[in-house]
Write an enzyme that holds these catalytic residues in place. Structure first.
Site, short mmCIF file in Angstrom:
data_model
loop_
_atom_site.label_atom_id
_atom_site.label_comp_id
_atom_site.label_asym_id
_atom_site.label_seq_id
_atom_site.Cartn_x
_atom_site.Cartn_y
_atom_site.Cartn_z
CB SER A 152 -1.29 -8.19 -10.19
OG SER A 152 -1.68 -7.28 -10.63
CG ASP A 179 -1.11 -3.11 -8.98
OD1 ASP A 179 0.64 -3.92 -9.65
OD2 ASP A 179 -2.03 -3.16 -8.92
CD GLN A 238 2.28 -7.11 -11.13
OE1 GLN A 238 1.74 -6.49 -11.92
NE2 GLN A 238 1.55 -6.42 -10.01
#
Length: 311
Positions: free
Chosen positions: A251, A227, A301
């Site tokens: 996110s 991440d 993502q």
């Protein structure tokens, strides 16, 4: 991260803290509690929730099955401080594959339990099969040729003087268990539009338990690190930075496919790119390679990314 003064934890202490952070407490067979991160900045890091969730799911699957993919949606921002509750649904257990659903929740100030993340993970018994890979490792500098991101931050902050707030400076200089060496300019330093691609080497700053003893921990650490830098890749073509207060972002979802075993305490290259952004969203992809050039994991993502409105 080599400063071992009384005020700065050693690499071993930082990594021990990361292991404890990612080790969830089992309350019942299908309910777990995740520890809060100490010294945070108010909002739970998405990688922490992802890693704790996969750790909880892994604890309910019998060996030798191992996670080969996870798919997650971030529902609302988590608050640092309160513990996170992880509830597991055992959707499937077959001979070769198992599937788990995880709901991560926190209790708000009104005493209500609110979900912050939904995650589905699939597990497979290791087996041999048809193999191919056309993923070529980018031809970039190796980690030994680069300075650590922390050293670069210290140098840049000394030049910026009072241009950053105390909170911003504290966040940038916060000791980290994950050592990173960025090949390109750091995202937060970017002020001119450039190609939406980034390359960063990462590993834990001290050894982890042997992968044979705890393969799930190495997957959890890679999940945690996945991440970092990812959403920032979609900001590169626009020359904007979160650190300079020009962007608002979060996110929205996160997917990882684990292709092969990899030690998270050995250098791994995280190559990210962003083929598209629009409608207030940015789409980002990541590939993780070991130093032998083998593809370890693939990541995707989508995140919310907006230009911050002037007050």
């Amino acid at each position: 991260m080599s400063d071992t003064s009384d005020n700065v934890p050693t690499n071993e202490q930082l990594v021990d803290g990361l292991i404890k952070l990612l080790t969830v407490e089992q309350n019942t067979p299908d309910n777990f509690t995740g520890r809060p991160q100490k010294g945070g900045m108010g909002r739970v890091f998405g990688g922490q929730v992802l890693a704790q969730a996969i750790q909880a799911a892994q604890a309910t699957v019998d060996q030798p099955k191992q996670a080969h993919s996870l798919h997650a949606y971030f529902l609302r921002g988590g608050k640092e401080g309160p513990p996170i509750d992880y509830r597991i649904a055992r959707d499937f257990d077959g001979r070769s594959f198992s599937n788990r659903r995880v709901v991560a929740s926190q209790t708000n100030e009104a005493g209500e339990s609110k979900p912050i993340l939904n995650l589905t993970a699939s597990f497979q018994t290791p087996e041999t099969g048809l193999e191919h890979s056309d993923a070529e490792m980018p031809d970039v500098e190796g980690p030994d040729e680069l300075r650590s991101d922390m050293d670069v931050r210290r140098e840049m902050l000394s030049k910026l003087g009072d241009k950053l707030s105390e909170d911003q400076r504290r966040m940038m200089l916060r000791p980290r268990a994950i050592e990173m060496r960025t090949i390109d300019r750091l995202h937060w330093m970017n002020s001119e539009p450039r190609e939406p691609k980034a390359h960063t080497w990462f590993r834990t700053g001290a050894p982890l338990p042997a992968i044979e003893d705890n393969p799930g921990l190495h997957r959890a650490v890679i999940t945690y690190a996945s991440d970092f830098t990812l959403l920032g890749t979609s900001a590169l073509p626009h020359g904007l930075s979160w650190m300079r207060g020009e962007l608002v972002g979060a996110s929205l979802d996160h997917t990882i496919w684990f292709h092969r075993e990899a030690r998270a305490d050995e250098w791994l290259l995280y190559a990210t790119d962003s083929p598209w952004s629009g409608h207030g969203r940015g789409f980002n992809r990541g590939r993780v390679f070991n130093q032998s050039g083998e593809l370890v994991a693939s990541i995707a993502q989508e995140g919310m990314i907006r230009r911050r409105k002037a007050k």
